[in-house]
Design a protein around this motif. Sequence first.
Motif, PDB file in Angstrom:
ATOM      1  N   MET A   1       0.852  -1.182   0.000  1.00  0.00           N
ATOM      2  CA  MET A   1       0.000   0.000   0.000  1.00  0.00           C
ATOM      3  C   MET A   1       0.889   1.233   0.000  1.00  0.00           C
ATOM      4  N   LYS A   2       0.671   2.115  -0.964  1.00  0.00           N
ATOM      5  CA  LYS A   2       1.524   3.275  -1.132  1.00  0.00           C
ATOM      6  C   LYS A   2       0.992   4.460  -0.346  1.00  0.00           C
ATOM      7  N   GLU A   3       1.927   5.368  -0.029  1.00  0.00           N
ATOM      8  CA  GLU A   3       1.539   6.596   0.647  1.00  0.00           C
ATOM      9  C   GLU A   3       0.905   7.551  -0.357  1.00  0.00           C
ATOM     10  N   ILE A   4       0.197   8.552   0.189  1.00  0.00           N
ATOM     11  CA  ILE A   4      -0.520   9.515  -0.653  1.00  0.00           C
ATOM     12  C   ILE A   4       0.224  10.835  -0.623  1.00  0.00           C
ATOM     13  N   LYS A   5       0.604  11.324  -1.810  1.00  0.00           N
ATOM     14  CA  LYS A   5       1.290  12.612  -1.900  1.00  0.00           C
ATOM     15  C   LYS A   5       0.288  13.681  -2.306  1.00  0.00           C
ATOM     16  N   CYS A   6       0.169  14.695  -1.435  1.00  0.00           N
ATOM     17  CA  CYS A   6      -0.772  15.777  -1.699  1.00  0.00           C
ATOM     18  C   CYS A   6      -0.201  16.753  -2.725  1.00  0.00           C
ATOM     19  N   GLU A   7      -1.057  17.578  -3.291  1.00  0.00           N
ATOM     20  CA  GLU A   7      -0.618  18.586  -4.258  1.00  0.00           C
ATOM     21  C   GLU A   7       0.337  19.598  -3.635  1.00  0.00           C
ATOM     22  N   CYS A   8       0.255  19.753  -2.289  1.00  0.00           N
ATOM     23  CA  CYS A   8       1.157  20.690  -1.611  1.00  0.00           C
ATOM     24  C   CYS A   8       2.546  20.104  -1.430  1.00  0.00           C
ATOM     25  N   GLY A   9       2.712  18.803  -1.743  1.00  0.00           N
ATOM     26  CA  GLY A   9       4.005  18.150  -1.634  1.00  0.00           C
ATOM     27  C   GLY A   9       4.168  17.288  -0.396  1.00  0.00           C
ATOM     28  N   LEU A  18      -7.686  13.910   5.166  1.00  0.00           N
ATOM     29  CA  LEU A  18      -7.305  15.305   4.976  1.00  0.00           C
ATOM     30  C   LEU A  18      -5.796  15.405   5.077  1.00  0.00           C
ATOM     31  N   CYS A  19      -5.176  16.131   4.153  1.00  0.00           N
ATOM     32  CA  CYS A  19      -3.725  16.288   4.154  1.00  0.00           C
ATOM     33  C   CYS A  19      -3.269  16.829   5.508  1.00  0.00           C
ATOM     34  N   GLU A  20      -2.258  16.176   6.086  1.00  0.00           N
ATOM     35  CA  GLU A  20      -1.767  16.580   7.391  1.00  0.00           C
ATOM     36  C   GLU A  20      -1.172  17.974   7.376  1.00  0.00           C
ATOM     37  N   SER A  21      -0.734  18.428   6.206  1.00  0.00           N
ATOM     38  CA  SER A  21      -0.061  19.720   6.117  1.00  0.00           C
ATOM     39  C   SER A  21      -1.009  20.862   5.762  1.00  0.00           C
ATOM     40  N   CYS A  22      -1.703  20.728   4.600  1.00  0.00           N
ATOM     41  CA  CYS A  22      -2.536  21.842   4.138  1.00  0.00           C
ATOM     42  C   CYS A  22      -4.023  21.635   4.399  1.00  0.00           C
ATOM     43  N   GLY A  23      -4.442  20.413   4.746  1.00  0.00           N
ATOM     44  CA  GLY A  23      -5.844  20.162   5.034  1.00  0.00           C
ATOM     45  C   GLY A  23      -6.687  19.864   3.813  1.00  0.00           C
ATOM     46  N   ARG A  24      -6.092  19.730   2.627  1.00  0.00           N
ATOM     47  CA  ARG A  24      -6.838  19.446   1.407  1.00  0.00           C
ATOM     48  C   ARG A  24      -7.521  18.082   1.520  1.00  0.00           C
ATOM     49  N   ALA A  25      -8.755  17.983   1.047  1.00  0.00           N
ATOM     50  CA  ALA A  25      -9.488  16.721   1.053  1.00  0.00           C
ATOM     51  C   ALA A  25      -8.853  15.762   0.062  1.00  0.00           C
ATOM     52  N   LEU A  26      -8.560  14.535   0.485  1.00  0.00           N
ATOM     53  CA  LEU A  26      -7.869  13.564  -0.359  1.00  0.00           C
ATOM     54  C   LEU A  26      -8.781  12.470  -0.875  1.00  0.00           C
ATOM     55  N   LYS A 153       1.192  18.052  14.569  1.00  0.00           N
ATOM     56  CA  LYS A 153       2.576  18.495  14.467  1.00  0.00           C
ATOM     57  C   LYS A 153       2.901  18.993  13.064  1.00  0.00           C
ATOM     58  N   ASN A 154       2.313  18.360  12.052  1.00  0.00           N
ATOM     59  CA  ASN A 154       2.636  18.693  10.659  1.00  0.00           C
ATOM     60  C   ASN A 154       1.776  19.808  10.086  1.00  0.00           C
ATOM     61  N   GLN A 155       0.767  20.282  10.792  1.00  0.00           N
ATOM     62  CA  GLN A 155      -0.137  21.268  10.219  1.00  0.00           C
ATOM     63  C   GLN A 155       0.589  22.581   9.891  1.00  0.00           C
ATOM     64  N   ARG A 156       0.312  23.090   8.707  1.00  0.00           N
ATOM     65  CA  ARG A 156       0.881  24.371   8.278  1.00  0.00           C
ATOM     66  C   ARG A 156      -0.031  25.512   8.691  1.00  0.00           C
ATOM     67  N   VAL A 157       0.539  26.727   8.641  1.00  0.00           N
ATOM     68  CA  VAL A 157      -0.268  27.915   8.937  1.00  0.00           C
ATOM     69  C   VAL A 157      -1.265  28.147   7.806  1.00  0.00           C
ATOM     70  N   SER A 158      -0.758  28.142   6.566  1.00  0.00           N
ATOM     71  CA  SER A 158      -1.630  28.363   5.401  1.00  0.00           C
ATOM     72  C   SER A 158      -2.310  27.049   5.051  1.00  0.00           C
ATOM     73  N   ARG A 159      -3.630  27.031   5.171  1.00  0.00           N
ATOM     74  CA  ARG A 159      -4.385  25.818   4.883  1.00  0.00           C
ATOM     75  C   ARG A 159      -5.151  25.993   3.580  1.00  0.00           C
ATOM     76  N   HIS A 160      -5.515  24.870   2.998  1.00  0.00           N
ATOM     77  CA  HIS A 160      -6.263  24.892   1.753  1.00  0.00           C
ATOM     78  C   HIS A 160      -7.616  25.560   1.975  1.00  0.00           C
TER      79      HIS A 160
END
Length: 554
Positions: A1-9, A18-26, A153-160
Motif C-alpha cells: 500500500m503506497k503513501e498519498i502525496k498531496c498537491e502541496c508536496g 485530509l492532508c496533514e499539512s494543508c488540510g486538502r481533502a484527499l 505536528k505537521n499542520q501548516r499555517v496556510s491551509r487549503h
Amino acid sequence: MKEIKCECGHVNPIGTILCESCGRALTEKAKKESLHDMRYEGSARRSQTYNKTIIDKIWNFFSSVKVGVWLIIITLIASALGTILPQIMYITPNVDPHTYYSEHYGVFGSIYYLLGFHDLYKSWWYLLLVASIGVSLVICSLDRFIPLYRALKNQRVSRHEGFLKRQRLFNRVAATESTKDDFATIKQRLKESRYKIREEDGNILAEKGRFSRWGPYVNHIGLIIFLIGGMLRFVPGMYIDEELWLREGEIKTIPGTNDEYALENKKFTMDVYDPETDREVFGDAINRAGVVVKNFQSDVVLYKRDPDMILGESEGLEKIDEFQIRVNEPLKFDNYALYQMSYKINEFHKMTFNFLEKESEKIIGEVTIDLFDPQHEYEVSPGYKLELMGYYPDFSGFAENGEPQTNLTVPNNPAFLFKMFSPEHPEGEVSFAAIQQTVEPLGETDYKMAFKSMSTRNATVLTVRKDLTLWILSLGGAIFMIGVIQGSYWNHRRIWLQQVNGDVLIAGHTNKNWHTLKREINKIITDTSIPEPMDQQEEKTNGKESGKTNDDLA
C-alpha cells in the motif's frame, strides 16, 4: 500500500482523509462533505487502513471502542455474579470447596464452582478479562494518539481554502485597505488572549490549549497503570491479606513472610467500660449492649527466624522487639503490617477426663488432652492406656450411620472417641466422651471416660497485610485524575486568518465549547473589518427545519 502525496508536496500515510499539512481533502467522500470531521484531523488510523494479517485483525478488534465497552460490561457482570455465593475465603476452613458448594447450593453451587466463581478474582478467565481491558486501552490509545499527534505536528499555517470552508465556524469578506492593520490588531488581541501565534505569508494561525487533546490518553495511561497494579496483587510477595489466630503462649510463623518472621502472643487483654465509674459518659451504650469494650490489645514478641533452622522448632529465633498491638495501632515492619482485628475470650485449651471403673466409680487415673495437639495414645497407669480413635472439635451430633459429626476445626464443643485398654479388656472397649456426656456406641462397657474439667485461654485475631502495589494504584489514580482535569477544564482552540484571491477568510475550530470560542472570536474582531464567523452547523440545522436547501441558503 503506497503513501498519498498531496498537491502541496506533503506525503501522507495511506488512509489519510485530509492532508496533514494543508488540510486538502484527499478522498471523494471528504470533498463532498459540508463540514469536515475533525475528530482525528482526518488522519489515517491503522485500524481503518490495514486488515490483512492476523496481527491487523487483532489490532482492529481491540481498537474498537465498542469492544472495550463490552469487555468492561462483561467484567462488571462477572464481578456481580461473584457476589451471589460466598467466595472461598468465607466458607468453612479445611473443607473441600467442590463438596461445600454442591452440598449447600446443589447443582447451581457445582456449576458456580466449576466456572471458577468461587475464587473469582484469581480465576484465569477473570484475569484474562482484566488483561483484555488493558490491551484494549493500549491499542485504542495508540490507534488514535499517534496519527492525531502527527497531524497536529505537521499542520501548516496556510491551509487549503476547502479546509477552511468546511470548518464549523467560517466566514469570508473582500479584503480592504485596512485589512493589514486589522490583522495586526487581531494578532495583538490574540496574544493578549494567550494564543500561540504562527505566521506564514501574511496568514495567521492562532492556537491554544492543544495539551487538552491528550486528556483522554492520559486517562488511559492512568487506567492502564491502575490495572497493572491490580494484577500485580496476584504476584506472590506483592500483596498479602491473611488472618493469623494466635493463642496466648503460642509462637507462629507470620503468614506471607516466607517463614522469615514469627510472632509470640505473650498476653491478650480486653478492657471494658466500668458500669459504675463510666456510666456518666457511656451509660446509654452500657444499658443497650451490656458490655462495651474499651480496649483490646495483644502483647506480642516479634522474632526473626534463622534461615538454617528446621521449620517447626522454636529454637533459632532471634528476638527483634516486644510490641503492643491495638485497634488502629498496628505493628509495622519490613513492608508488613499486623492489625488487631478480633479476639476470642476463654477459648477451650485443654480438656481433662477421668478413666474410671463404672461399677465402683473408682478413678484409675486422669488424662489431659491438648485440644490443639491431641496425641494418639495416652498412658493412664500401669496396665491402663487410651487410644484416641476420633477427635471432633465442634461436635454437632451423630449421623444416620452413627458416625459423629463436626462442623469446624476450632474446638467449640470438643468430643472424643476413645478405645480403653485394661487388664480385663486387653482388646479394648470403646467410649465416646464430650462435655458432661459419655456414650457407649458399641454396647455396655466396664470402664468409661468421664469429663472432669476444662482449661481456657484467650486468643487474638490479627490481620497480616503487605501491599507493594499501593503506590502503583495511587499513581494510576492520580494520573487518571490529571487526565480528567486536563480534558474537562481546557479545550483546544484554533483560529485561522488568511487572504485568498483578494478575500479574507476566517475560520475557527475547537474540540468542545463552540459558543465560547465564537464569543471569543467576536471579542477579538470587534471594531475591525473582519466579519463574525458563522456557525455553519446551526445554519444547516435551521435550514433543514425551515425546509430550505443548501442552495437556498447559499
